[in-house]
Write a protein that holds these residues in place. Structure first.
Motif, short mmCIF file in Angstrom:
data_model
loop_
_atom_site.label_atom_id
_atom_site.label_comp_id
_atom_site.label_asym_id
_atom_site.label_seq_id
_atom_site.Cartn_x
_atom_site.Cartn_y
_atom_site.Cartn_z
N PHE A 170 6.62 -17.67 4.67
CA PHE A 170 6.46 -16.32 4.96
C PHE A 170 5.47 -15.94 5.98
CE2 PHE A 170 7.71 -14.61 0.37
CZ PHE A 170 8.83 -15.32 0.43
N ASP A 171 5.23 -14.84 6.54
CA ASP A 171 4.07 -14.42 7.29
C ASP A 171 2.92 -13.77 6.44
OD1 ASP A 171 5.15 -11.89 7.40
OD2 ASP A 171 4.67 -11.61 9.26
N GLY A 172 1.99 -13.31 7.03
CA GLY A 172 0.92 -12.97 6.40
C GLY A 172 1.25 -11.50 5.78
N ASP A 173 2.10 -10.75 5.91
CA ASP A 173 2.43 -9.71 5.23
C ASP A 173 4.02 -9.40 4.92
OD1 ASP A 173 3.81 -9.26 7.80
OD2 ASP A 173 3.31 -7.02 7.89
N ALA A 174 4.45 -10.82 4.83
CA ALA A 174 5.65 -11.02 4.36
C ALA A 174 6.97 -10.04 4.89
CB ALA A 174 5.83 -10.80 2.61
N ASP A 175 6.94 -10.28 6.25
CA ASP A 175 8.13 -9.14 6.70
C ASP A 175 8.74 -10.25 7.31
OD1 ASP A 175 6.46 -9.56 8.91
OD2 ASP A 175 6.35 -7.09 9.35
N ARG A 176 8.53 -11.75 7.64
CA ARG A 176 9.28 -12.57 8.38
C ARG A 176 9.39 -14.03 7.32
NH1 ARG A 176 6.28 -14.21 13.91
NH2 ARG A 176 5.60 -12.20 14.58
N ALA B 26 -2.38 -6.61 9.35
CA ALA B 26 -2.10 -7.46 10.74
C ALA B 26 -1.48 -8.65 10.70
CB ALA B 26 -3.62 -7.86 11.31
N SER B 27 -0.54 -8.47 9.77
CA SER B 27 0.66 -9.43 9.67
C SER B 27 0.21 -11.11 9.63
CB SER B 27 1.62 -9.25 10.72
OG SER B 27 2.63 -10.18 10.84
N HIS B 28 0.74 -11.74 10.84
CA HIS B 28 0.24 -13.05 11.07
C HIS B 28 -1.24 -13.20 11.85
CE1 HIS B 28 2.65 -11.78 14.44
NE2 HIS B 28 1.78 -12.77 15.19
#
Ligand code: 16G
Ligand code: MG
Length: 545
Positions: free
Chosen positions: A276-282, A64-66
């Protein structure tokens, strides 16, 4: 239904609670983890169907990313590493919401509507982030795959972009790289080392970077990667998950929306940091100046840096490629202005959401796309890559041309073209700064951001807001756009827009203007207009203090 006894049996072990409705939105399904077990099982089933349909391996990422730690989510990855096709997003919503007793009927319906040949084999790659709920939820995905007789490979803990990369590597039979973590680390780090090796006078200070990993998966993966980087980059890792809570007062989303440094990070004035954000795509960059003032370098600044670098290299080797930058309405007006007027680069604006930017970027020889929030990458067309390859192989080229051609080739190799990737973007940015001998302050000075503010407004039903022109204008409710236009006219160099969020039950408001006070005031005025004209609930928005 007799056809799928195993699906029937397994599905009953992942029952859907009554009255849960979820929609496959911009970032897949995302909500409180407790509501997701049946969704995960069903997405395992859907990924198996999609694999049969495309005759290729499909990815399923549990993250759930960020969002806060207690949330989770899932998204599917199509064969070339891109986001799931929009037609199948509808199937995803249909399968996830079918009542428990109707699940097999919904399944048959999707098979028919999607024209899926069930005799084909299926293969699904699964990855997960570090949330405590991710282990059992990714098991539910694997159960869904096996219930329909598909094969699966469980990669365990991965960043989202790493899974996108694995899917593409596998489906291109290794042409894009090797579908293993080691393959990923080696490809990116070798390209980085090649890019930076001839940079003159690179001091240890310049090689140092502080990274806030949002207490998420990025920390683990960066640690794993470090040994491949040959000490060419000195990383101080903060918020590595050993103590703090995932995304709590840290990470790219926090830094971008709050416009302040993450907690848990110590940096000297002038030093570079990134989150980075929680799943490292940003990824977003920043520094603190000698007066203690925080300076953010967001996706727009990143796109500009990359675009400048690429254009310089193309000019040096005489490559005539069509370069464009793709942004969303959130792009700071100064960045668009600088790109179009000073750099003479074509700028396209799309709706929010990576898939929209990605598709637009595919239309150019070289498409640099970034959301202001730090999600982005660069896409090279096959023809562009071929021209770069020919330059590298050109035996008649002089030393200088060869050197630049190699820089271009290694730039292509350090980039994860499947989706925005914090690790890959970080290496590219670090390489560019090193090659250009540029400090973070010099990068920041390329253009000055207009002060801006984002606010949220709660309304009874955010679907009453309908937008057009890549979300820059409102068509309903009646009168809202006229109000925004009037408010904007009262401020200098101002712009504002509103849109319903795709991930939260709110309407988002964006305003920018010449001064901080003006941007804050305009954002507040526009949120009041939304509140009054679009059915606001929970008390009028208050001005910022
Ligand atoms: C999702 C999107 C992101 C977008 C954000 C907008 C993907 C992978 N992620 O996180 O690109 O910026 O949603 O959220 O597409 P919002 O609709 O709530 O403003
Ligand atoms: Mg993310």
């Amino acid at each position: 239904m007799a056809q799928f006894p195993e699906v029937s049996k397994q599905s009953s072990l992942h029952p859907k609670p009554a009255d849960v409705f979820l929609q496959y939105a911009t970032a897949g399904f995302r909500t409180n983890a407790k509501l997701l077990d049946h969704v995960m099982f069903r997405m395992g089933v859907l990924a198996t169907l999609r694999s049969k349909k495309t005759n290729a391996t499909i990815g399923v990422m549990v993250t759930a990313s960020h969002n806060p730690e207690e949330d989770n989510g899932v998204k599917l990855i199509d064969p070339m590493g891109e986001m799931l096709s929009q037609t199948w997003e509808v199937f995803a919503t249909q399968l996830a919401n079918a009542d428990q007793d109707d699940f097999l009927t919904a399944l048959m319906d999707v098979i028919e509507k999607g024209s899926v040949d069930m005799s084909r084999e299926a293969n699904v790659f699964v990855g997960k982030d570090t949330r405590s709920s991710s282990a059992s939820l990714s098991q539910a995905v694997l159960d869904g795959v096996s219930a329909l007789g598909g094969r699966s490979r469980d990669y365990g803990l991965l960043t989202t972009p790493q899974l996108h990369y694995m899917v593409r590597c596998h489906n291109t039979r290794g042409e894009y790289g090797e579908a293993t973590l080691e393959g990923y680390y080696k490809k990116l780090s070798q390209a980085f080392i090649q890019l930076t090796k001839n940079a003159s006078n690179c001091t240890d200070d310049q090689k140092h970077l502080s990274v806030d990993a949002a207490n998420g998966i990025g920390a683990l993966k960066l640690r794993e990667m470090e040994c491949y980087l040959n000490k060419e980059l000195h990383i101080s890792l903060f918020n590595d998950g050993s103590r703090g809570k995932l995304n709590h007062r840290c990470g790219a989303d926090f830094v971008k929306t709050q416009q302040k440094a993450p907690t848990g990070l110590t940096m000297n004035p002038g030093e570079r940091g990134c989150s980075f954000d929680g799943d490292a795509d940003r990824i977003v960059y920043y520094y603190i100046d000698s007066e203690g003032q925080f300076h953010l370098l967001d996706g727009d600044k990143i796109a500009t840096l990359i675009c400048t670098f690429l254009k310089e290299l193309f000019t040096q080797v005489g490559l005539n490629l069509n370069v464009a930058v793709v942004q969303t309405a959130y792009a700071n007006g100064s960045s668009t202005h600088y790109l179009e007027d000073t750099m003479k680069v074509m700028v396209r604006c799309t709706k929010t959401g990576v898939k929209h930017l990605h598709h637009a970027a595919q239309e150019f020889d070289v498409g640099v796309y970034f959301e202001a929030n730090g999600h982005g990458t660069v896409l090279f067309s096959e023809a562009a890559e071929e021209q770069i390859r020919q330059l590298v192989e050109d035996a008649t080229a002089d030393e200088e041309r060869k050197r630049v051609a190699l820089l271009l080739q290694n730039t292509v190799n350090v980039i994860n073209q499947t989706v925005g990737d914090a690790i890959s973007d970080m290496l590219l940015i670090e390489a560019i700064l090193t090659i250009k001998g540029m400090t973070v302050q010099q990068w920041d000075a390329i253009y000055g951001d207009l002060p801006n503010r984002q606010l949220k407004v709660k309304v009874a039903d955010r679907r009453v807001i309908d937008t057009t022109d890549a979300e820059r204008r409102v068509v309903s409710p009646a009168g809202l756009q006229e109000s925004i236009d009037t408010l904007v006219r009262n401020h200098r160099r101002a712009r504002a827009f509103v849109r319903p969020s795709g991930t939260e039950d709110v309407v988002r408001v964006y305003a920018e203007a010449e001064t901080r006070e003006s941007a804050d005031a305009l954002a507040h005025e526009v949120s009041l207009a939304v509140y009054r004209l679009a059915g606001g609930v929970g008390g009028e928005p208050k001005p910022l203090l």
